[in-house]
Design a protein around this motif. Structure first.
Motif, PDB file in Angstrom:
ATOM      1  N   THR A 125       0.837  -1.197   0.000  1.00 16.40           N
ATOM      2  CA  THR A 125       0.000   0.000   0.000  1.00 16.40           C
ATOM      3  C   THR A 125       0.871   1.245   0.000  1.00 16.40           C
ATOM      4  OG1 THR A 125      -1.797  -1.095   1.177  1.00 16.40           O
ATOM      5  CG2 THR A 125      -1.750   1.312   1.259  1.00 16.40           C
ATOM      6  N   THR A 126       0.630   2.137  -0.944  1.00 13.75           N
ATOM      7  CA  THR A 126       1.331   3.414  -0.968  1.00 13.75           C
ATOM      8  C   THR A 126       0.420   4.525  -0.474  1.00 13.75           C
ATOM      9  OG1 THR A 126       2.497   5.049  -2.341  1.00 13.75           O
ATOM     10  CG2 THR A 126       0.698   3.865  -3.381  1.00 13.75           C
ATOM     11  N   ALA A 127       1.035   5.513   0.133  1.00 16.19           N
ATOM     12  CA  ALA A 127       0.290   6.720   0.498  1.00 16.19           C
ATOM     13  C   ALA A 127      -0.151   7.446  -0.769  1.00 16.19           C
ATOM     14  CB  ALA A 127       1.162   7.638   1.345  1.00 16.19           C
ATOM     15  N   PHE A 128      -1.185   8.239  -0.633  1.00  8.73           N
ATOM     16  CA  PHE A 128      -1.636   9.126  -1.706  1.00  8.73           C
ATOM     17  C   PHE A 128      -1.632  10.537  -1.145  1.00  8.73           C
ATOM     18  CE2 PHE A 128      -4.864  11.473  -4.110  1.00  8.73           C
ATOM     19  CZ  PHE A 128      -4.442  11.221  -5.411  1.00  8.73           C
ATOM     20  N   THR A 129      -1.039  11.473  -1.871  1.00  7.03           N
ATOM     21  CA  THR A 129      -0.780  12.811  -1.347  1.00  7.03           C
ATOM     22  C   THR A 129      -1.945  13.769  -1.575  1.00  7.03           C
ATOM     23  OG1 THR A 129       1.589  12.532  -1.708  1.00  7.03           O
ATOM     24  CG2 THR A 129       0.791  14.784  -1.439  1.00  7.03           C
ATOM     25  N   ILE A 130      -2.281  14.504  -0.525  1.00  8.28           N
ATOM     26  CA  ILE A 130      -3.231  15.621  -0.596  1.00  8.28           C
ATOM     27  C   ILE A 130      -2.424  16.912  -0.505  1.00  8.28           C
ATOM     28  CG2 ILE A 130      -5.225  16.748   0.457  1.00  8.28           C
ATOM     29  CD1 ILE A 130      -5.865  13.985  -0.706  1.00  8.28           C
ATOM     30  N   SER A 131      -2.457  17.720  -1.550  1.00 12.26           N
ATOM     31  CA  SER A 131      -1.662  18.941  -1.598  1.00 12.26           C
ATOM     32  C   SER A 131      -2.140  19.974  -0.585  1.00 12.26           C
ATOM     33  CB  SER A 131      -1.714  19.549  -3.003  1.00 12.26           C
ATOM     34  OG  SER A 131      -0.950  18.813  -3.917  1.00 12.26           O
ATOM     35  N   LEU A 132      -1.236  20.867  -0.242  1.00 13.56           N
ATOM     36  CA  LEU A 132      -1.534  21.965   0.665  1.00 13.56           C
ATOM     37  C   LEU A 132      -2.524  22.933   0.030  1.00 13.56           C
ATOM     38  CD1 LEU A 132      -0.818  23.623   3.255  1.00 13.56           C
ATOM     39  CD2 LEU A 132       1.033  24.658   1.914  1.00 13.56           C
ATOM     40  N   GLY A 133      -3.466  23.388   0.832  1.00 11.15           N
ATOM     41  CA  GLY A 133      -4.442  24.374   0.380  1.00 11.15           C
ATOM     42  C   GLY A 133      -5.226  24.893   1.563  1.00 11.15           C
ATOM     43  N   THR A 134      -6.329  25.532   1.304  1.00  4.44           N
ATOM     44  CA  THR A 134      -7.214  25.956   2.385  1.00  4.44           C
ATOM     45  C   THR A 134      -7.881  24.717   2.980  1.00  4.44           C
ATOM     46  OG1 THR A 134      -9.142  26.170   0.953  1.00  4.44           O
ATOM     47  CG2 THR A 134      -7.698  28.105   1.150  1.00  4.44           C
ATOM     48  N   PRO A 135      -8.367  24.819   4.216  1.00  3.90           N
ATOM     49  CA  PRO A 135      -9.083  23.674   4.784  1.00  3.90           C
ATOM     50  C   PRO A 135     -10.224  23.197   3.883  1.00  3.90           C
ATOM     51  CG  PRO A 135      -8.609  25.266   6.513  1.00  3.90           C
ATOM     52  CD  PRO A 135      -8.203  25.910   5.215  1.00  3.90           C
ATOM     53  N   LYS A 136     -10.929  24.121   3.254  1.00  4.09           N
ATOM     54  CA  LYS A 136     -12.040  23.744   2.380  1.00  4.09           C
ATOM     55  C   LYS A 136     -11.538  22.987   1.151  1.00  4.09           C
ATOM     56  CE  LYS A 136     -15.993  25.689  -0.155  1.00  4.09           C
ATOM     57  NZ  LYS A 136     -16.730  26.951  -0.478  1.00  4.09           N
ATOM     58  N   ALA A 137     -10.480  23.505   0.527  1.00  2.00           N
ATOM     59  CA  ALA A 137      -9.947  22.843  -0.661  1.00  2.00           C
ATOM     60  C   ALA A 137      -9.360  21.481  -0.326  1.00  2.00           C
ATOM     61  CB  ALA A 137      -8.884  23.727  -1.306  1.00  2.00           C
ATOM     62  N   MET A 138      -8.683  21.370   0.816  1.00  2.00           N
ATOM     63  CA  MET A 138      -8.107  20.091   1.198  1.00  2.00           C
ATOM     64  C   MET A 138      -9.186  19.090   1.577  1.00  2.00           C
ATOM     65  SD  MET A 138      -4.671  21.337   3.253  1.00  2.00           S
ATOM     66  CE  MET A 138      -3.989  19.674   3.388  1.00  2.00           C
ATOM     67  N   ALA A 139     -10.255  19.566   2.190  1.00  2.00           N
ATOM     68  CA  ALA A 139     -11.373  18.677   2.500  1.00  2.00           C
ATOM     69  C   ALA A 139     -11.993  18.128   1.229  1.00  2.00           C
ATOM     70  CB  ALA A 139     -12.418  19.424   3.326  1.00  2.00           C
ATOM     71  N   ALA A 140     -12.147  18.986   0.215  1.00  2.00           N
ATOM     72  CA  ALA A 140     -12.724  18.538  -1.055  1.00  2.00           C
ATOM     73  C   ALA A 140     -11.834  17.498  -1.726  1.00  2.00           C
ATOM     74  CB  ALA A 140     -12.946  19.734  -1.971  1.00  2.00           C
ATOM     75  N   ALA A 141     -10.521  17.737  -1.717  1.00  2.00           N
ATOM     76  CA  ALA A 141      -9.593  16.769  -2.316  1.00  2.00           C
ATOM     77  C   ALA A 141      -9.590  15.462  -1.534  1.00  2.00           C
ATOM     78  CB  ALA A 141      -8.187  17.361  -2.358  1.00  2.00           C
ATOM     79  N   THR A 142      -9.690  15.565  -0.211  1.00  2.00           N
ATOM     80  CA  THR A 142      -9.702  14.362   0.618  1.00  2.00           C
ATOM     81  C   THR A 142     -10.963  13.550   0.389  1.00  2.00           C
ATOM     82  OG1 THR A 142      -8.373  15.478   2.305  1.00  2.00           O
ATOM     83  CG2 THR A 142      -9.590  13.517   2.982  1.00  2.00           C
ATOM     84  N   ALA A 143     -12.095  14.216   0.210  1.00  2.00           N
ATOM     85  CA  ALA A 143     -13.351  13.491  -0.024  1.00  2.00           C
ATOM     86  C   ALA A 143     -13.236  12.583  -1.244  1.00  2.00           C
ATOM     87  CB  ALA A 143     -14.493  14.484  -0.188  1.00  2.00           C
ATOM     88  N   LYS A 144     -12.507  13.034  -2.254  1.00  3.57           N
ATOM     89  CA  LYS A 144     -12.341  12.229  -3.468  1.00  3.57           C
ATOM     90  C   LYS A 144     -11.382  11.062  -3.263  1.00  3.57           C
ATOM     91  CE  LYS A 144     -13.096  16.235  -6.492  1.00  3.57           C
ATOM     92  NZ  LYS A 144     -12.463  17.135  -7.511  1.00  3.57           N
ATOM     93  N   ALA A 145     -10.552  11.158  -2.226  1.00  2.00           N
ATOM     94  CA  ALA A 145      -9.543  10.115  -1.981  1.00  2.00           C
ATOM     95  C   ALA A 145      -9.814   9.333  -0.699  1.00  2.00           C
ATOM     96  CB  ALA A 145      -8.160  10.757  -1.906  1.00  2.00           C
ATOM     97  N   ALA A 146     -10.975   9.529  -0.106  1.00  2.00           N
ATOM     98  CA  ALA A 146     -11.251   8.938   1.203  1.00  2.00           C
ATOM     99  C   ALA A 146     -11.315   7.412   1.168  1.00  2.00           C
ATOM    100  CB  ALA A 146     -12.561   9.498   1.751  1.00  2.00           C
TER     101      ALA A 146
END
Length: 331
Positions: A125-146
């Motif tokens: 298993t490899t990690a998948f990176t969530i880039s730095l951004g605003t909490p809202k933008a990072m939450a949106a990116a995380t939702a797609k990778a959850a």
């Protein structure tokens, strides 16, 4: 020996578009710039790829020049062991070291791990990176990778408590590791570590700038802390024991797989957990690093997943599971 029997080196700079943008505390980029070394001999060609890193004063042009400067030495019989002294640890040595291993494996008709006396890598298993951004933008990116079991969250200093809380809310089941890329300070270190602990983060990578990380030895660390920019090769390990619980081994820092494997053995003997990391690059950069995964607690080899396209015969990714390289790619 005829000229056709002598090792022939060619090297080039390549550019690979990133899918969207990749953002850390030092800035954003939209392409990965790599340097590839190819060493040919007796009808076989070995390849290696590196990523010059400005953080360490490297440029693609200087890395290319360093590689090409080794042509005569290769003609005169330079091998992997001598290479360790011929070039300093860094991107150029990594590309050439990996190319020589690949070539030796192809000439001998063996896989690289057999050649090096290492266990065969297995799917992991490899990690998948969530880039730095605003909490809202990072939450949106995380939702797609959850759905991914392991997420690596890029943080950047002030406001990181809100960022990691927003990420955790969107990925309640994922294991989270954090990379601050040296962006925290003594003033916010303990507050940010506490926020990570509250979010159930497993590991925090390089919170303080390299060379300014003494505070880590004097505080209670509620989350395991991993050295990245503070660690390069075996010589840098001993002095980090009081400050860090883990080390991130990257081939571009160590100067190739030869040193990285020795470094992993030394790190384990010193009691460090091991992360295998990468720069944003193609599967040709990830393939040699797969030989480190049997010793790793954390695998972060998602570089190709962040690109718009990978090279032919690239690593197989099934979700967050990465598979060992086919011989057509490397080793």
């Amino acid at each position: 020996m005829t000229s056709s029997q002598l090792p022939q080196l060619i090297a080039r700079i390549e550019r690979w578009p990133i899918a969207g943008a990749f953002t850390i505390s030092r800035g954003a980029k939209t392409e990965a710039i790599t340097v590839v070394a190819e060493v040919s001999q007796g009808g076989h060609t070995g390849r290696g790829e590196c990523v010059p890193y400005a953080r360490y004063g490297e440029t693609p042009e200087a890395t290319l020049a360093a590689l090409l400067s080794m042509r005569e030495a290769l003609h005169n019989g330079l091998g992997r062991e001598a290479l360790q002294a011929a070039l300093p640890a860094g991107a150029a040595r990594n590309a050439l070291d990996c190319a020589l291993i690949d070539l030796e494996a192809r000439i001998g008709g063996r896989r690289a791990w057999e050649l090096l006396g290492r266990p065969a890598p297995r799917p992991c298993t490899t990690a998948f990176t969530i880039s730095l951004g605003t909490p809202k933008a990072m939450a949106a990116a995380t939702a797609k990778a959850a759905h991914r079991p392991l997420l690596k969250i890029k943080l950047g200093g002030n406001g990181d408590g809100k960022r990691i809380a927003a990420v955790r809310k969107q990925a309640p089941e994922s294991e989270l590791i954090v990379d601050a890329n040296e962006a925290w300070s003594p003033a916010n270190l303990e507050q940010n570590l506490a926020a990570c602990a509250a979010a159930g983060v497993t590991l925090v990578e390089q919170p303080l700038p390299a060379g300014q990380d003494e505070l880590l030895a004097r505080i209670r660390r509620p989350v395991a802390v991993c050295a990245d920019e503070s660690v390069h090769d075996r010589a840098s390990l001993e002095g980090l024991r009081a400050r860090y619980d883990a080390v991130n081994i990257k081939l571009d820092k160590s100067g190739g797989l030869t040193e990285a494997l020795a470094m992993a053995d030394t790190a384990q003997a010193l009691g460090f957990e091991i992360m295998v990391g990468c720069m944003v690059a193609t599967s040709l950069s990830m393939a040699p690093a797969m030989l480190l995964t049997p010793q790793a607690r954390f695998v972060d080899l998602d570089g190709p997943l962040l690109l718009a396209t990978d090279r032919d015969d690239g690593l197989r990714y099934d979700g967050s599971t990465v598979y060992p390289p086919d011989a057509a790619l490397w080793g």
